[in-house]
Write a protein that holds these residues in place. Structure first.
Motif, mmCIF file in Angstrom:
data_model
loop_
_atom_site.group_PDB
_atom_site.id
_atom_site.type_symbol
_atom_site.label_atom_id
_atom_site.label_comp_id
_atom_site.label_asym_id
_atom_site.label_seq_id
_atom_site.Cartn_x
_atom_site.Cartn_y
_atom_site.Cartn_z
ATOM 1 N N GLU A 28 0.832 -1.206 0.000
ATOM 2 C CA GLU A 28 0.000 0.000 0.000
ATOM 3 C C GLU A 28 0.866 1.256 0.000
ATOM 4 O O GLU A 28 0.578 2.224 -0.697
ATOM 5 N N ALA A 29 1.965 1.213 0.761
ATOM 6 C CA ALA A 29 2.881 2.367 0.799
ATOM 7 C C ALA A 29 3.496 2.613 -0.580
ATOM 8 O O ALA A 29 3.640 3.757 -1.015
ATOM 9 N N MET A 30 3.854 1.531 -1.283
ATOM 10 C CA MET A 30 4.429 1.676 -2.630
ATOM 11 C C MET A 30 3.449 2.325 -3.595
ATOM 12 O O MET A 30 3.817 3.160 -4.420
ATOM 13 N N LEU A 31 2.183 1.940 -3.492
ATOM 14 C CA LEU A 31 1.173 2.446 -4.420
ATOM 15 C C LEU A 31 0.694 3.847 -4.070
ATOM 16 O O LEU A 31 0.208 4.571 -4.935
ATOM 17 N N SER A 32 0.828 4.255 -2.816
ATOM 18 C CA SER A 32 0.264 5.542 -2.412
ATOM 19 C C SER A 32 1.249 6.702 -2.466
ATOM 20 O O SER A 32 0.849 7.848 -2.439
ATOM 21 N N ARG A 33 2.544 6.440 -2.570
ATOM 22 C CA ARG A 33 3.494 7.565 -2.589
ATOM 23 C C ARG A 33 3.712 8.067 -4.012
ATOM 24 O O ARG A 33 3.431 7.378 -4.984
ATOM 25 N N ARG A 34 4.211 9.290 -4.096
ATOM 26 C CA ARG A 34 4.523 9.876 -5.409
ATOM 27 C C ARG A 34 5.867 9.320 -5.872
ATOM 28 O O ARG A 34 6.787 9.181 -5.089
ATOM 29 N N HIS A 35 5.930 9.043 -7.151
ATOM 30 C CA HIS A 35 7.159 8.514 -7.740
ATOM 31 C C HIS A 35 7.714 9.507 -8.744
ATOM 32 O O HIS A 35 6.990 10.310 -9.312
#
Length: 107
Positions: A28-35
């Motif tokens: 979830e953290a990977m999908l929710s942060r800006r890249h």
């Protein structure tokens, strides 16, 4: 990789397949942060272009013009043209204001 078609889709779908080393919280953290924006890292070599032309029937020109790097360059040109147009418009407004200033001072 990217989700969606370059230059066609404003948004795309991304699927995260969890492994035993990846908890639900870390996924979830990977999908929710800006890249950071994608940057091209694959460079087409002459050998790759020739193989693709032979196997897939792709022309070298088509490979070059449809590459991610070519798309990024076209986006950069479009942004530059937009900035140039805004700057030109601002300069015209300023010139108009400066031309009106002496007339207002004389009145």
């Amino acid at each position: 990789g990217r989700a969606g078609r370059r230059g066609k889709d404003a948004f795309g779908a991304c699927v995260l397949l969890a492994h035993e080393w990846c908890s639900a919280a870390s996924g979830e953290a990977m999908l929710s942060r800006r890249h950071a924006p994608l940057q091209p890292s694959h460079r087409i070599t002459a050998s790759t272009a020739l193989k693709m032309a032979r196997i897939e029937g792709a022309s070298v020109a088509a490979l070059a013009t449809s590459s991610f790097g070519a798309w990024l360059a076209s986006q950069s040109r479009a942004r530059d043209e937009e900035r140039r147009a805004r700057a030109s418009s601002a300069a015209a407004r300023l010139a108009s204001q400066l031309a009106e200033a002496p007339a207002a001072a004389a009145a």
